[in-house]
Scaffold this motif. Sequence first.
Motif, PDB file in Angstrom:
ATOM      1  N   ARG A 153       0.844  -1.208   0.000  1.00 45.73           N
ATOM      2  CA  ARG A 153       0.000   0.000   0.000  1.00 45.73           C
ATOM      3  C   ARG A 153       0.871   1.247   0.000  1.00 45.73           C
ATOM      4  NH1 ARG A 153      -3.703  -2.568   4.499  1.00 45.73           N
ATOM      5  NH2 ARG A 153      -4.880  -3.987   3.177  1.00 45.73           N
ATOM      6  N   GLY A 154       2.006   1.152   0.675  1.00 49.21           N
ATOM      7  CA  GLY A 154       2.927   2.282   0.723  1.00 49.21           C
ATOM      8  C   GLY A 154       3.896   2.259  -0.440  1.00 49.21           C
ATOM      9  N   ARG A 155       4.535   3.397  -0.619  1.00 47.74           N
ATOM     10  CA  ARG A 155       5.541   3.536  -1.673  1.00 47.74           C
ATOM     11  C   ARG A 155       6.868   3.925  -1.031  1.00 47.74           C
ATOM     12  NH1 ARG A 155       3.632   3.978  -6.931  1.00 47.74           N
ATOM     13  NH2 ARG A 155       1.374   4.054  -7.103  1.00 47.74           N
ATOM     14  N   HIS A 156       7.937   3.511  -1.686  1.00 39.48           N
ATOM     15  CA  HIS A 156       9.271   3.864  -1.196  1.00 39.48           C
ATOM     16  C   HIS A 156       9.401   5.384  -1.190  1.00 39.48           C
ATOM     17  CE1 HIS A 156      13.648   4.128  -0.961  1.00 39.48           C
ATOM     18  NE2 HIS A 156      13.594   2.899  -0.458  1.00 39.48           N
ATOM     19  N   ARG A 157       9.914   5.923  -0.093  1.00 36.56           N
ATOM     20  CA  ARG A 157       9.933   7.379   0.063  1.00 36.56           C
ATOM     21  C   ARG A 157      10.834   8.089  -0.946  1.00 36.56           C
ATOM     22  NH1 ARG A 157      13.937   5.893   3.308  1.00 36.56           N
ATOM     23  NH2 ARG A 157      15.262   7.196   4.557  1.00 36.56           N
ATOM     24  N   ARG A 158      11.855   7.424  -1.455  1.00 37.43           N
ATOM     25  CA  ARG A 158      12.746   8.068  -2.428  1.00 37.43           C
ATOM     26  C   ARG A 158      12.364   7.743  -3.868  1.00 37.43           C
ATOM     27  NH1 ARG A 158      16.592   6.370   1.457  1.00 37.43           N
ATOM     28  NH2 ARG A 158      17.146   4.614   0.145  1.00 37.43           N
ATOM     29  N   THR A 159      12.019   6.494  -4.141  1.00 37.31           N
ATOM     30  CA  THR A 159      11.798   6.071  -5.529  1.00 37.31           C
ATOM     31  C   THR A 159      10.329   6.027  -5.930  1.00 37.31           C
ATOM     32  OG1 THR A 159      11.645   3.712  -4.989  1.00 37.31           O
ATOM     33  CG2 THR A 159      13.868   4.618  -5.398  1.00 37.31           C
ATOM     34  N   GLY A 160       9.435   5.996  -4.950  1.00 36.62           N
ATOM     35  CA  GLY A 160       8.012   5.874  -5.257  1.00 36.62           C
ATOM     36  C   GLY A 160       7.601   4.463  -5.628  1.00 36.62           C
ATOM     37  N   GLU A 161       8.554   3.542  -5.571  1.00 36.52           N
ATOM     38  CA  GLU A 161       8.299   2.154  -5.936  1.00 36.52           C
ATOM     39  C   GLU A 161       7.382   1.459  -4.940  1.00 36.52           C
ATOM     40  OE1 GLU A 161      11.325  -1.118  -7.681  1.00 36.52           O
ATOM     41  OE2 GLU A 161      12.261   0.543  -6.600  1.00 36.52           O
ATOM     42  N   ARG A 162       6.629   0.495  -5.458  1.00 36.50           N
ATOM     43  CA  ARG A 162       5.881  -0.429  -4.620  1.00 36.50           C
ATOM     44  C   ARG A 162       6.581  -1.775  -4.702  1.00 36.50           C
ATOM     45  NH1 ARG A 162      -0.350   1.236  -5.512  1.00 36.50           N
ATOM     46  NH2 ARG A 162      -0.283   2.804  -3.891  1.00 36.50           N
ATOM     47  N   TYR A 163       6.411  -2.569  -3.666  1.00 38.44           N
ATOM     48  CA  TYR A 163       7.040  -3.881  -3.598  1.00 38.44           C
ATOM     49  C   TYR A 163       5.945  -4.930  -3.432  1.00 38.44           C
ATOM     50  CZ  TYR A 163      11.268  -1.172  -2.888  1.00 38.44           C
ATOM     51  OH  TYR A 163      12.304  -0.302  -3.046  1.00 38.44           O
TER      52      TYR A 163
END
Length: 170
Positions: A127-137
Amino acid sequence: MTTERREPAADADERTMLEGWLEYHRQTLAWKCEGLTDAQLRTASAAPSTLSLMGLVRHMAEVERSWYRRMLADEDAGPIYYTDEDPDGEFRLTEADTWQEARATWQAEIGVARRNAAGFGLDEPTRGRHRRTGERYTLRWIHTHMIEEYARHNGHADLVRERLDGATGD
């Protein structure tokens, strides 16, 4: 040392295997800390490093929180031990820092991680995104990363423990 560690069954399905190895590595870190005093657990490995067993446990509480709360579930869960001004705060220990608190915090974060992970499929995007890249995992990626994170730090814990009292083990 008495912590029970159990490897997952060789024929387990993928999720059981990933979660089994993650639990094994969590138990390994707990095992490396058993039977030591607070002072020993706060003892840094070797100058100038601040790496200690208690610091590793506090670090892993932060890592569990980051991946399973902030990234997976998109919870607004701030840091526990570090700040923007002190990004390595989990490793900076004082006489006031106790194993009881560090262990309880770490175990609480593991409990939340287990609950949050139970609500996701392995391929489901976070649901969250990486704070630097905006990526989802995916949960698969997070579990795999956490196994790697614990395995690396368990190697550190092995060396710190050996330096403290000579105890070694896999």
